[in-house]
Design an enzyme around this catalytic site. Structure first.
Site, PDB file in Angstrom:
ATOM      1  N   CYS A   1       0.816  -1.200   0.000  1.00 39.87           N
ATOM      2  CA  CYS A   1       0.000   0.000   0.000  1.00 39.87           C
ATOM      3  C   CYS A   1       0.855   1.258   0.000  1.00 39.87           C
ATOM      4  CB  CYS A   1      -0.858   0.061   1.266  1.00 39.87           C
ATOM      5  SG  CYS A   1      -2.010  -1.289   1.432  1.00 39.87           S
TER       6      CYS A   1
ATOM      7  N   GLY B   1       0.240   0.334  -5.123  1.00 45.63           N
ATOM      8  CA  GLY B   1      -0.973  -0.455  -4.974  1.00 45.63           C
ATOM      9  C   GLY B   1      -2.011  -0.006  -5.982  1.00 45.63           C
TER      10      GLY B   1
ATOM     11  N   ASN C   1      -0.100   0.849   5.637  1.00 45.50           N
ATOM     12  CA  ASN C   1       0.763   0.100   4.712  1.00 45.50           C
ATOM     13  C   ASN C   1       1.517  -0.925   5.528  1.00 45.50           C
ATOM     14  OD1 ASN C   1       2.622  -0.722   2.729  1.00 45.50           O
ATOM     15  ND2 ASN C   1       4.003   0.965   3.172  1.00 45.50           N
ATOM     16  N   GLY C   2       1.523  -2.185   5.091  1.00 50.22           N
ATOM     17  CA  GLY C   2       2.329  -3.184   5.793  1.00 50.22           C
ATOM     18  C   GLY C   2       1.528  -4.407   6.171  1.00 50.22           C
TER      19      GLY C   2
ATOM     20  N   CYS D   1      13.238  -1.926   4.791  1.00 54.69           N
ATOM     21  CA  CYS D   1      13.057  -2.925   3.719  1.00 54.69           C
ATOM     22  C   CYS D   1      14.023  -2.644   2.568  1.00 54.69           C
ATOM     23  CB  CYS D   1      11.622  -2.855   3.227  1.00 54.69           C
ATOM     24  SG  CYS D   1      11.319  -3.835   1.747  1.00 54.69           S
TER      25      CYS D   1
ATOM     26  N   TYR E   1      13.392  -2.073  -5.740  1.00 52.88           N
ATOM     27  CA  TYR E   1      12.284  -2.014  -6.682  1.00 52.88           C
ATOM     28  C   TYR E   1      11.117  -1.106  -6.276  1.00 52.88           C
ATOM     29  CZ  TYR E   1       8.006  -3.459  -9.065  1.00 52.88           C
ATOM     30  OH  TYR E   1       6.824  -3.461  -9.728  1.00 52.88           O
TER      31      TYR E   1
ATOM     32  N   SER F   1      11.566  -0.668 -14.441  1.00 53.69           N
ATOM     33  CA  SER F   1      12.178  -0.664 -13.102  1.00 53.69           C
ATOM     34  C   SER F   1      13.642  -1.072 -13.116  1.00 53.69           C
ATOM     35  CB  SER F   1      11.393  -1.586 -12.180  1.00 53.69           C
ATOM     36  OG  SER F   1      11.364  -2.887 -12.714  1.00 53.69           O
TER      37      SER F   1
ATOM     38  N   ASP G   1      17.719  -7.614 -14.707  1.00 54.86           N
ATOM     39  CA  ASP G   1      16.427  -7.437 -14.032  1.00 54.86           C
ATOM     40  C   ASP G   1      16.688  -7.129 -12.563  1.00 54.86           C
ATOM     41  OD1 ASP G   1      13.735  -7.272 -13.655  1.00 54.86           O
ATOM     42  OD2 ASP G   1      13.289  -9.292 -14.365  1.00 54.86           O
ATOM     43  N   ASP G   2      15.751  -6.423 -11.938  1.00 57.51           N
ATOM     44  CA  ASP G   2      15.976  -6.036 -10.540  1.00 57.51           C
ATOM     45  C   ASP G   2      15.854  -7.204  -9.582  1.00 57.51           C
ATOM     46  OD1 ASP G   2      13.027  -6.149  -9.896  1.00 57.51           O
ATOM     47  OD2 ASP G   2      13.033  -4.550 -11.363  1.00 57.51           O
TER      48      ASP G   2
ATOM     49  N   CYS H   1       8.044 -12.718   2.170  1.00 56.52           N
ATOM     50  CA  CYS H   1       8.005 -11.547   3.048  1.00 56.52           C
ATOM     51  C   CYS H   1       6.772 -11.649   3.937  1.00 56.52           C
ATOM     52  CB  CYS H   1       7.933 -10.271   2.216  1.00 56.52           C
ATOM     53  SG  CYS H   1       7.765  -8.797   3.239  1.00 56.52           S
TER      54      CYS H   1
HETATM   55  S1  SF4 Z   1      11.404  -9.596   3.745  1.00 55.54           S
HETATM   56 FE1  SF4 Z   1       9.901  -8.035   3.124  1.00 55.54          FE
HETATM   57  S2  SF4 Z   1      10.458  -6.243   4.374  1.00 55.54           S
HETATM   58 FE2  SF4 Z   1      12.225  -7.613   4.363  1.00 55.54          FE
HETATM   59  S3  SF4 Z   1      13.485  -6.915   2.609  1.00 55.54           S
HETATM   60 FE3  SF4 Z   1      12.193  -8.562   1.870  1.00 55.54          FE
HETATM   61  S4  SF4 Z   1      10.429  -7.497   0.992  1.00 55.54           S
HETATM   62 FE4  SF4 Z   1      11.443  -6.029   2.351  1.00 55.54          FE
END
Ligand code: SF4
Length: 469
Positions: free
Chosen positions: A9, A35, A114-115, A249, A255, A296, A358-359, A395
């Site tokens: 988000c 988002g 967000n999160g 993060c 990205y 990107s 690529d990223d 993640c």
């Molecule tokens: S686990 Fe999630 S918060 Fe941690 S670097 Fe990877 S994408 Fe970012």
């Protein structure tokens, strides 16, 4: 692969301007990359005799599909928050679109978030036992219920107590008649920045690119564990949690953040170009031309080419006028979206040894498609270089990367991944290379190394998986 990873988000908040809703419109418009499933804006509409109420406009779709600048310009109120959402936890439905508006003992509240909370299930069960009724199934509603049940006399203390119960990655903006609040998780996993307009009014946003459009300047990041309150008194700051080791993060750098957003003292663009340079030093390729996956990965491709003195060219182009179908949550929708979105330029790649930068590489399906595109356009060799380490762990802090079994590098050794994507060679940036470019400690790299900075129920203690290179 960038087309396979989505942020949860983007949030925005502004206080004390006559056209607050319009500014929020442009703010979330600038955060659209974070988002695309739903968008919304809430304003505080003053009433007679000091009374007032929150009015929210929200719906499913892109900002420009759900809201209009004309309509937002006509809304009264000098305080607004906005939100764009890509669902991670919680289903994709209007009930989960934000801002969420709740009645509470502190009056009406609007929240945007967000999160992802790692203790959401436990909190939800606890609140349900206490009689809470949920409007949707997103984590965001949990904060509102915790605030409503805190027992504190004032909203600020209630917010601090509620925020202290949350575990995971989060950034909140909260609108009430007591002011505009902003909070960021104690490890700083999710971003939130503070900006200021020329006349001194404060703005909160997930990224600095959302400040620029309204003419605000970036002042600083909201500190991890900090609660800021913006109102007639100006800006107050307090902590809701003691300091813990920072873990921003790293994927924001790789990205998520828009290339022109500031991350610390540099733009995301500069970090990405440096990641490409580092990748070139670690994994050079004998080639005629370097091509990046648009848009990107272009800075990384440029950096890679600069470091090795190779030609950089636009061998892949993006169709800008296709709707963002690739953000659709299902795998088949994602794949068809990429097919519509990217094409190869034969004049750039035919007969050449191509380095494709690529990223990231997550599920690998879109990588396979793009390697095929280059071959069909006549590329003699395709050497794939990934400007981040192997993505092996999901993640849990607000990024949609699905389950372990969908992560290609978690299932297959390097050679098998190369075969799966159909490249002549494949190499990733090392974890050490990534952290060197970012400037050392203070970053989450859990999706690469498996060390989760905030314990995740059922996953804690997962050892680092090392780096394939
Ligand atoms: S686990 Fe999630 S918060 Fe941690 S670097 Fe990877 S994408 Fe970012």
């Amino acid at each position: 692969m960038a087309y396979e990873v989505h942020d949860a988000c983007g949030v925005f908040g502004v206080w004390g301007v006559p056209d607050a809703a319009l500014m929020a419109y442009w703010g979330i418009f600038s955060l659209q990359h974070r988002g695309q499933e739903s968008a919304g804006i809430a304003t505080w509409v003053p009433g007679t005799g000091g009374a007032g109420r929150i009015e929210v406009h929200k719906g499913m779709g892109l900002v420009s599909e759900v809201l209009s600048p004309e309509q937002e310009a006509a809304r009264p109120g000098s305080v607004a928050i906005g939100h764009v959402r890509y669902s991670t936890q919680g289903s994709s439905s209007l009930a989960n679109a934000q801002p969420l508006v709740m009645d509470s003992r502190y009056g009406q509240l609007a929240l945007a978030h967000n999160g992802n909370l790692v203790n959401a299930a436990a909190l939800r069960a606890e609140l349900a036992r206490a009689g809470a009724v949920f409007q949707g199934d997103s984590d965001s509603e949990l904060l509102a219920h915790l605030v409503a049940r805190s027992g504190h006399a004032g909203l600020e203390d209630a917010l601090k107590a509620a925020l202290a119960r949350l575990e995971g990655g989060f950034a909140f903006v909260v609108l009430s008649d007591a002011g505009l609040f902003g909070a960021r998780d104690p490890a700083g996993l999710r971003p939130l920045v503070l900006g200021q307009l020329p006349d001194g009014q404060w703005v909160l946003a997930s990224e600095s690119c959302a400040l620029d459009i309204g003419g605000a300047r970036l002042v600083r990041e909201v500190e991890p564990g900090e609660l800021v309150r913006i109102g007639p008194q100006g800006l107050d700051s307090d902590r809701f949690a003691p300091p813990v080791p920072a873990a921003a993060c790293s994927f924001e750098y790789i990205y998520f953040a828009r290339a022109d957003s500031r991350l610390g003292d540099r733009s995301a663009y500069v970090y990405r170009r440096e990641l490409g340079r580092m990748l070139a030093r670690e994994a050079p390729a004998e080639a005629d031309v370097v091509v990046g996956v648009p848009d990107s990965s272009l800075p990384q491709a440029m950096g890679y080419a600069q470091e090795l003195g190779l030609d950089y060219d636009l061998g892949l182009v993006k169709n800008r006028y296709i709707a963002r179908t690739f953000i659709a949550p299902s795998q088949s929708e994602r794949e068809s979206g990429v097919q519509l979105k990217v094409s190869a330029v034969p004049e750039v790649v035919a007969g050449k040894r191509v380095v494709l930068v690529d990223d990231s590489l997550v599920r690998g399906t879109t990588s396979r498609f793009i390697v095929q595109l280059l071959r069909q356009a006549g590329a003699r060799e395709v050497h794939m270089r990934i400007a981040s380490p192997p993505y092996r762990h999901p993640c849990h802090y607000g990024i949609d990367t699905s389950r372990d079994q969908e992560l290609l590098a978690a299932r297959l050794p390097l050679e098998a991944v190369r075969e799966a994507v159909g490249a002549d060679s494949l190499a990733y940036l090392s974890l050490e290379g990534l952290t060197t470019v970012l400037g050392g400690a203070g970053f989450c790299t859990a999706c690469f190394g498996g060390r989760y900075p905030v314990p995740v129920p059922g996953r804690s203690g997962v050892p680092a998986a090392g780096v394939v290179h």
